[in-house]
Design a protein around this motif. Sequence first.
Motif, PDB file in Angstrom:
ATOM      1  N   UNK A 188      -0.088  -5.991  -1.319  1.00 19.41           N
ATOM      2  CA  UNK A 188       0.440  -4.814  -2.046  1.00 19.41           C
ATOM      3  C   UNK A 188       1.209  -3.920  -1.223  1.00 19.41           C
ATOM      4  N   UNK A 189       1.187  -3.978  -0.116  1.00 22.81           N
ATOM      5  CA  UNK A 189       1.886  -3.033   0.836  1.00 22.81           C
ATOM      6  C   UNK A 189       3.366  -2.789   0.539  1.00 22.81           C
ATOM      7  N   UNK A 190       3.967  -1.694   0.654  1.00 24.04           N
ATOM      8  CA  UNK A 190       5.459  -1.484   0.821  1.00 24.04           C
ATOM      9  C   UNK A 190       6.138  -2.049  -0.339  1.00 24.04           C
ATOM     10  N   UNK A 191       5.534  -2.106  -1.590  1.00 23.95           N
ATOM     11  CA  UNK A 191       6.226  -2.205  -2.902  1.00 23.95           C
ATOM     12  C   UNK A 191       6.412  -0.950  -3.627  1.00 23.95           C
ATOM     13  N   UNK A 192       7.612  -0.445  -3.593  1.00 22.61           N
ATOM     14  CA  UNK A 192       7.900   0.890  -4.263  1.00 22.61           C
ATOM     15  C   UNK A 192       7.835   0.981  -5.868  1.00 22.61           C
ATOM     16  N   UNK A 193       7.079   2.056  -6.259  1.00 20.85           N
ATOM     17  CA  UNK A 193       7.107   2.263  -7.542  1.00 20.85           C
ATOM     18  C   UNK A 193       8.440   2.423  -8.354  1.00 20.85           C
ATOM     19  N   UNK A 194       9.137   3.289  -7.479  1.00 22.40           N
ATOM     20  CA  UNK A 194      10.469   3.613  -8.166  1.00 22.40           C
ATOM     21  C   UNK A 194      11.658   3.585  -7.312  1.00 22.40           C
TER      22      UNK A 194
END
Length: 263
Positions: free
Chosen positions: A247-253
């Motif tokens: 789940x890390x380093x998955x940008x929302x924007x």
Amino acid sequence: MSTPPLTYGRYLQIEALLKLQQPLSDGPEHDETLFIIIHQVYELWFKQLLHELDALNAALDAARTMAALATLKRMLTILKTLVAQVDVLETMTPLSFNAFRARLDASSGFQSAQFRLLEFRLGHKRPGMLTHYGEDGAAGAQLDAALRAPALYDHLLGYLHAQGHAVPPSLLSRDFCQPYAGSSAMQDLLVSLYRHDDPAAQVCERLVDLDEGLQEWRYRHVKMVERTIGSKPGTGGSSGVEYLRATLFQPLFPDLWAIRARL
């Protein structure tokens, strides 16, 4: 018969609140109370973040820039509090956690419907996650509604459109069930916006702060779990640290991160 004056205890329902911590271990084990309280407090903060997200979306929809900035400031402060709570949880050693871990049975933080709802509403939408809430009708219905509804970035696009910016029409009418993947045309618009529309640029920057704050909490949570259980499977049958790392380093924007090198 007159009604007794309202007291602090009755207003906050302190008596009921303090009965909600029910350790299951024999003794009980000393650190189980801490474990329960920390996670109950997390759920309360998730509730508040969802409440603030309602206000933020309403402010963006009404093009109320200052109200949006004020709400984002509060949300960012709450996220810092969530990160700080990891420090408290990390005072619990692996040995003390393992003393009561087996009592958790199939329960897991992975099952937090409120955090999953927060993820969906912020834009981290994964339809497959709905299968984990089949037995919880209310939670499943909320998540299904959030999956189909505009996420925070969609409200930002509507806000920018209302401000006169030429947001691509395809983005305003996209399939909200799908996570937002980014748009080169939108990135071009944002580069210009950052140079010529300071108030809107400030809103965008606070969204970057929000994204970074959530990623910081995810990272601290992963490291806390890793130092507590190592490579063991998580409770409830999850893969534990392996899942959390994914789940890390998955940008929302993604657009707001993609333009960094062009500013």
